[in-house]
Design a protein around this motif. Sequence first.
Motif, PDB file in Angstrom:
ATOM      1  N   ASN A  87      81.543 110.524 126.447  1.00 26.23           N
ATOM      2  CA  ASN A  87      80.497 110.084 125.536  1.00 26.23           C
ATOM      3  C   ASN A  87      80.347 108.565 125.471  1.00 26.23           C
ATOM      4  O   ASN A  87      79.547 108.045 124.703  1.00 26.23           O
ATOM      5  N   ASP A  88      81.117 107.842 126.276  1.00 25.68           N
ATOM      6  CA  ASP A  88      80.999 106.381 126.281  1.00 25.68           C
ATOM      7  C   ASP A  88      79.597 105.965 126.731  1.00 25.68           C
ATOM      8  O   ASP A  88      78.986 106.607 127.578  1.00 25.68           O
ATOM      9  N   ASP A  89      79.103 104.866 126.156  1.00 23.50           N
ATOM     10  CA  ASP A  89      77.744 104.419 126.439  1.00 23.50           C
ATOM     11  C   ASP A  89      77.662 103.723 127.796  1.00 23.50           C
ATOM     12  O   ASP A  89      78.574 102.998 128.202  1.00 23.50           O
ATOM     13  N   GLN A  90      76.533 103.920 128.482  1.00 24.76           N
ATOM     14  CA  GLN A  90      76.383 103.392 129.845  1.00 24.76           C
ATOM     15  C   GLN A  90      76.498 101.873 129.909  1.00 24.76           C
ATOM     16  O   GLN A  90      76.978 101.329 130.904  1.00 24.76           O
ATOM     17  N   GLU A  91      76.079 101.169 128.839  1.00 22.51           N
ATOM     18  CA  GLU A  91      76.129  99.713 128.884  1.00 22.51           C
ATOM     19  C   GLU A  91      77.588  99.227 128.940  1.00 22.51           C
ATOM     20  O   GLU A  91      77.922  98.333 129.708  1.00 22.51           O
ATOM     21  N   GLU A  92      78.458  99.867 128.141  1.00 22.33           N
ATOM     22  CA  GLU A  92      79.869  99.469 128.147  1.00 22.33           C
ATOM     23  C   GLU A  92      80.526  99.794 129.483  1.00 22.33           C
ATOM     24  O   GLU A  92      81.386  99.057 129.960  1.00 22.33           O
ATOM     25  N   ILE A  93      80.114 100.919 130.074  1.00 20.49           N
ATOM     26  CA  ILE A  93      80.685 101.317 131.359  1.00 20.49           C
ATOM     27  C   ILE A  93      80.313 100.294 132.434  1.00 20.49           C
ATOM     28  O   ILE A  93      81.138  99.900 133.252  1.00 20.49           O
ATOM     29  N   SER A  94      79.052  99.839 132.386  1.00 18.39           N
ATOM     30  CA  SER A  94      78.625  98.875 133.410  1.00 18.39           C
ATOM     31  C   SER A  94      79.405  97.567 133.276  1.00 18.39           C
ATOM     32  O   SER A  94      79.706  96.913 134.268  1.00 18.39           O
ATOM     33  N   LEU A  95      79.763  97.196 132.033  1.00 18.25           N
ATOM     34  CA  LEU A  95      80.577  95.985 131.850  1.00 18.25           C
ATOM     35  C   LEU A  95      81.946  96.145 132.497  1.00 18.25           C
ATOM     36  O   LEU A  95      82.461  95.222 133.129  1.00 18.25           O
ATOM     37  N   LEU A  96      82.543  97.329 132.350  1.00 20.72           N
ATOM     38  CA  LEU A  96      83.861  97.587 132.955  1.00 20.72           C
ATOM     39  C   LEU A  96      83.784  97.532 134.481  1.00 20.72           C
ATOM     40  O   LEU A  96      84.630  96.919 135.134  1.00 20.72           O
ATOM     41  N   VAL A  97      82.771  98.189 135.038  1.00 22.69           N
ATOM     42  CA  VAL A  97      82.625  98.216 136.501  1.00 22.69           C
ATOM     43  C   VAL A  97      82.442  96.799 137.044  1.00 22.69           C
ATOM     44  O   VAL A  97      83.040  96.414 138.049  1.00 22.69           O
ATOM     45  N   ALA A  98      81.625  95.999 136.325  1.00 22.75           N
ATOM     46  CA  ALA A  98      81.396  94.619 136.773  1.00 22.75           C
ATOM     47  C   ALA A  98      82.666  93.790 136.655  1.00 22.75           C
ATOM     48  O   ALA A  98      83.019  93.024 137.545  1.00 22.75           O
ATOM     49  N   LYS A  99      83.410  93.980 135.556  1.00 22.81           N
ATOM     50  CA  LYS A  99      84.601  93.182 135.320  1.00 22.81           C
ATOM     51  C   LYS A  99      85.686  93.482 136.347  1.00 22.81           C
ATOM     52  O   LYS A  99      86.319  92.573 136.880  1.00 22.81           O
ATOM     53  N   TYR A 100      85.919  94.771 136.623  1.00 21.54           N
ATOM     54  CA  TYR A 100      87.026  95.139 137.506  1.00 21.54           C
ATOM     55  C   TYR A 100      86.591  95.337 138.957  1.00 21.54           C
ATOM     56  O   TYR A 100      87.373  95.821 139.770  1.00 21.54           O
ATOM     57  N   ASP A 101      85.344  94.961 139.303  1.00 25.35           N
ATOM     58  CA  ASP A 101      84.838  95.092 140.674  1.00 25.35           C
ATOM     59  C   ASP A 101      85.071  96.478 141.259  1.00 25.35           C
ATOM     60  O   ASP A 101      85.564  96.629 142.388  1.00 25.35           O
ATOM     61  N   LEU A 102      84.715  97.521 140.507  1.00 24.35           N
ATOM     62  CA  LEU A 102      84.961  98.887 140.967  1.00 24.35           C
ATOM     63  C   LEU A 102      83.800  99.403 141.812  1.00 24.35           C
ATOM     64  O   LEU A 102      82.671  98.946 141.668  1.00 24.35           O
ATOM     65  N   THR A 103      84.085 100.363 142.702  1.00 25.99           N
ATOM     66  CA  THR A 103      82.978 101.043 143.382  1.00 25.99           C
ATOM     67  C   THR A 103      82.731 102.404 142.738  1.00 25.99           C
ATOM     68  O   THR A 103      81.738 103.055 143.031  1.00 25.99           O
ATOM     69  N   ALA A 104      83.650 102.831 141.870  1.00 25.84           N
ATOM     70  CA  ALA A 104      83.454 104.053 141.090  1.00 25.84           C
ATOM     71  C   ALA A 104      84.417 104.015 139.916  1.00 25.84           C
ATOM     72  O   ALA A 104      85.482 103.401 140.002  1.00 25.84           O
ATOM     73  N   ILE A 105      84.035 104.664 138.817  1.00 29.53           N
ATOM     74  CA  ILE A 105      84.928 104.702 137.650  1.00 29.53           C
ATOM     75  C   ILE A 105      85.099 106.163 137.228  1.00 29.53           C
ATOM     76  O   ILE A 105      84.123 106.908 137.168  1.00 29.53           O
ATOM     77  N   ASP A 154      93.135 113.370 129.289  1.00 27.93           N
ATOM     78  CA  ASP A 154      93.256 112.692 130.584  1.00 27.93           C
ATOM     79  C   ASP A 154      92.938 113.585 131.778  1.00 27.93           C
ATOM     80  O   ASP A 154      93.336 113.277 132.908  1.00 27.93           O
ATOM     81  N   GLN A 155      92.247 114.689 131.533  1.00 27.18           N
ATOM     82  CA  GLN A 155      91.814 115.509 132.665  1.00 27.18           C
ATOM     83  C   GLN A 155      90.556 114.910 133.264  1.00 27.18           C
ATOM     84  O   GLN A 155      89.634 114.503 132.545  1.00 27.18           O
ATOM     85  N   LEU A 156      90.525 114.844 134.605  1.00 25.79           N
ATOM     86  CA  LEU A 156      89.409 114.215 135.299  1.00 25.79           C
ATOM     87  C   LEU A 156      88.181 115.115 135.262  1.00 25.79           C
ATOM     88  O   LEU A 156      88.229 116.261 135.701  1.00 25.79           O
ATOM     89  N   LEU A 157      87.052 114.599 134.725  1.00 27.85           N
ATOM     90  CA  LEU A 157      85.832 115.397 134.643  1.00 27.85           C
ATOM     91  C   LEU A 157      84.837 115.029 135.737  1.00 27.85           C
ATOM     92  O   LEU A 157      84.039 115.845 136.165  1.00 27.85           O
ATOM     93  N   GLY A 158      84.876 113.775 136.180  1.00 29.99           N
ATOM     94  CA  GLY A 158      83.921 113.330 137.186  1.00 29.99           C
ATOM     95  C   GLY A 158      84.112 111.856 137.448  1.00 29.99           C
ATOM     96  O   GLY A 158      85.010 111.228 136.894  1.00 29.99           O
ATOM     97  N   ILE A 159      83.249 111.309 138.317  1.00 28.48           N
ATOM     98  CA  ILE A 159      83.288 109.870 138.549  1.00 28.48           C
ATOM     99  C   ILE A 159      81.863 109.332 138.480  1.00 28.48           C
ATOM    100  O   ILE A 159      80.905 110.074 138.699  1.00 28.48           O
ATOM    101  N   ILE A 160      81.743 108.059 138.149  1.00 26.53           N
ATOM    102  CA  ILE A 160      80.437 107.402 138.163  1.00 26.53           C
ATOM    103  C   ILE A 160      80.452 106.392 139.301  1.00 26.53           C
ATOM    104  O   ILE A 160      81.358 105.561 139.375  1.00 26.53           O
ATOM    105  N   THR A 161      79.462 106.475 140.183  1.00 24.91           N
ATOM    106  CA  THR A 161      79.470 105.596 141.354  1.00 24.91           C
ATOM    107  C   THR A 161      78.673 104.327 141.091  1.00 24.91           C
ATOM    108  O   THR A 161      77.804 104.278 140.214  1.00 24.91           O
ATOM    109  N   VAL A 162      78.971 103.287 141.861  1.00 23.46           N
ATOM    110  CA  VAL A 162      78.417 101.961 141.591  1.00 23.46           C
ATOM    111  C   VAL A 162      76.900 101.913 141.764  1.00 23.46           C
ATOM    112  O   VAL A 162      76.219 101.138 141.089  1.00 23.46           O
TER     113      VAL A 162
END
Lengths: 446, 446
Positions: free
Chosen positions: A208-226, A233-241
């Motif tokens: 339920n985390d908001d997309q704007e906060e997620i984009s800040l994390l991806v930008a900060k940690y230089d991720l290609t997916a989060i 802590d069960q994995l539900l999916g990934i969000i790609t860059v």
Amino acid sequence: MTGKLYQKLVKNLTTKETKKFNAWLEEFHSIDIAEVLSELSDKELLQFYELTNYENMAIILEQAEEKTQVRLLRLIELEDETKLFSQMSTDNLTDIMGNLPFKERKELLNRMKNNKSGPVSNLLGYDTESAGGLMTTEYIALNEGLTIAQVLNKIKTIGITTEVIDTIYVLNDNKLVGIADLRNILAADEKSLLRDVTDYNVVSVLPNDDQEEISLLVAKYDLTAIPVVNRKDQLLGIITVDDIIDVIETENTEDMFRMVGVSEEESVHSSLKNSIKKRLPWLIINLATAFLASFTVGLFEDIIAQVVALAAAMPIVAGMGGNAGTQTLSVVIRGIALGEIDLRENWRFVFKEIGLGLINGAVTGLLTGIILYFQYGNPYLGLIIFLAMIGNLLIAGLAGFLIPLFLELIGVDPALASAIFVTTATDVFGFFIFLGLAKMMLGFIS
Amino acid sequence: MTGKLYQKLVKNLTTKETKKFNAWLEEFHSIDIAEVLSELSDKELLQFYELTNYENMAIILEQAEEKTQVRLLRLIELEDETKLFSQMSTDNLTDIMGNLPFKERKELLNRMKNNKSGPVSNLLGYDTESAGGLMTTEYIALNEGLTIAQVLNKIKTIGITTEVIDTIYVLNDNKLVGIADLRNILAADEKSLLRDVTDYNVVSVLPNDDQEEISLLVAKYDLTAIPVVNRKDQLLGIITVDDIIDVIETENTEDMFRMVGVSEEESVHSSLKNSIKKRLPWLIINLATAFLASFTVGLFEDIIAQVVALAAAMPIVAGMGGNAGTQTLSVVIRGIALGEIDLRENWRFVFKEIGLGLINGAVTGLLTGIILYFQYGNPYLGLIIFLAMIGNLLIAGLAGFLIPLFLELIGVDPALASAIFVTTATDVFGFFIFLGLAKMMLGFIS
């Protein structure tokens, strides 16, 4: 831009050689073909569909405009839709199905193979602007106890259907515990274990985390997916860059537009009717605030009647305040969007805005005062505008700083029409302080 | 946010156990450690440097603020700098070296091992906002004639030092001819050739291409990296998506800020002195335009003296025009940034703006006219403001549409202070048409 490709495509539609047509299609990028699709008539679209194989059609349809997607799906049989959808990745499929009417969506889910309808109906349940709405279920997650040889084997088999290959998600007891970089896996000894190359320092988000906060994390940690995990802590999916880039573009448009009262859904291509429907309500709100400013001036009509020069000079005070306020506003809204500022932590910044208002007000006020003195030959008029300018630029800084942070604090988008609020503050206060000072010093200026 | 980590770090700096310290460091994300570095004193920074191994130090330093980078490099020996730099990827190294004085930079390049100083001094020659300035030289490029087995072997050996692993760049005769997806390589038969899994449809950019256009390509084609080639199609480097995200954030800030006359280098954290230096010049330009509006009003001082109500009503016409103009301006600037509009192709959109101005002007003008009629009991005053409002919202639409497109056409950033130009147009014209109409109909309203 798409004109030439459109002509070539329409010409090719008359062919009977399906294989040749598909080979020709593959010479282009699917997104370029997808753009041309929206220019085709229903008849041409159906011709195109009949010539194109399911694999190509799925890739192109994924990238087409919403309208074109729905238009094509209307044209074809439900059974064909199911076949088409079986070629798509779950996140794109979910986006397309979200646009269909509920009844059709349900029927399609029933017809789909079980391994796909499960994730899709799950994904359909999340808010489109949340992590759940953005995520895909095509990733590789492996148990940390596997050997590198086993891992490589798995990657070879399932890698082809995954959206991200450079990161392998590492599980223990069905929980996400870390990530492994494919580079390290490839370089590792085949007998060593996945856990030996695992980085246990993993950044993840909740559905339920908001997309704007997620984009800040991806930008900060230089991720290609989060990765997206639940509270266990069960994995539900990934969000790609690539989806994150779309989020960043949308959120930035939103901030810039909302600030001045434009809907984020508007673009240069919106129809006249849509533009009016979206902008007129904001203009009417702005009209209400404009009457506030007009009413303030009305309070001093007797003073203006005695010194008409005031009417000519007052727009300077109001206009300069509006501009200075919008400057501060832009910096603060951007700071909030980039997660750089928070009222609870950074309220001391208000002193900087006060200093900025005083100094910028004093410099521009002095200039204006001198010019007015020479223009009307009255030093007191110059003094009044000097003081009014300092006062109004001070208000501009305070309003530009506090209004967006206050909106953020009460849970409203800080960009929402904040420019209208700020300029109302500077108009009303600007007229009031200028004409008020003039009233007090009427004896000196009339 | 970084408070706790800062305290922990300072506490750990007193340790003598280098190995334990480095193991502790690796528990955190390098960017989080990098953020804390800027809070350390010079003494603490040197202590930190001495405890940290070159590998960790390189990763952390890459992500630190410019100021902190330079501060640390000042503290250590030139020889140590060379060792540190040998651990870094060329694009990050180039960024850091770009901040050093020319003499030091040259000496460092001389000392560096030849295999790295070549690419770095090449990269230093490109404009930082161009493809050349953004690219890195850590990628895998292989000849299309290799077998998949050979390719896999190469990837295992050199993959560990590359920035992008999911895409392999395919060469023929030293020219970039295509890209191969690692997923397809892993799934392919070991005896087949690289060319069998190559996609010959490759999107590339030239070294002098502007970063904004590159980010549009990456967003459109959902790329995780884009290759940079010269005019002979020789591969010079690649730009990775994490750098593209930074570009998108910067360009968006730039548009939003420039529109209202704020420097893109400003943030909520800028010092008071810097903010004044950046904003005051724009406020003075705005002051000049405010005098234009004031001068316009001054032309009608005799009319205002006879009907003081005009002074109270005129800010409504100017304010509404300014708001409507900024609405159009935001949509057009965003459209230009997203590559959706171009004056040569889309000049017909001007008719939509004319329609929008007429209709929004008529609706808000009618409302205002009715209110003024009841307020002052004079129907002609209502009629004047109705007509002025239509006229000014028409000008607002035209100015908001044409000014940014014209700036773009003559090669100036369309966002640059365009809000100031647009509101000047609506202020001057708004006062002029409202007071001008009042002068013409003076007999009916006085």
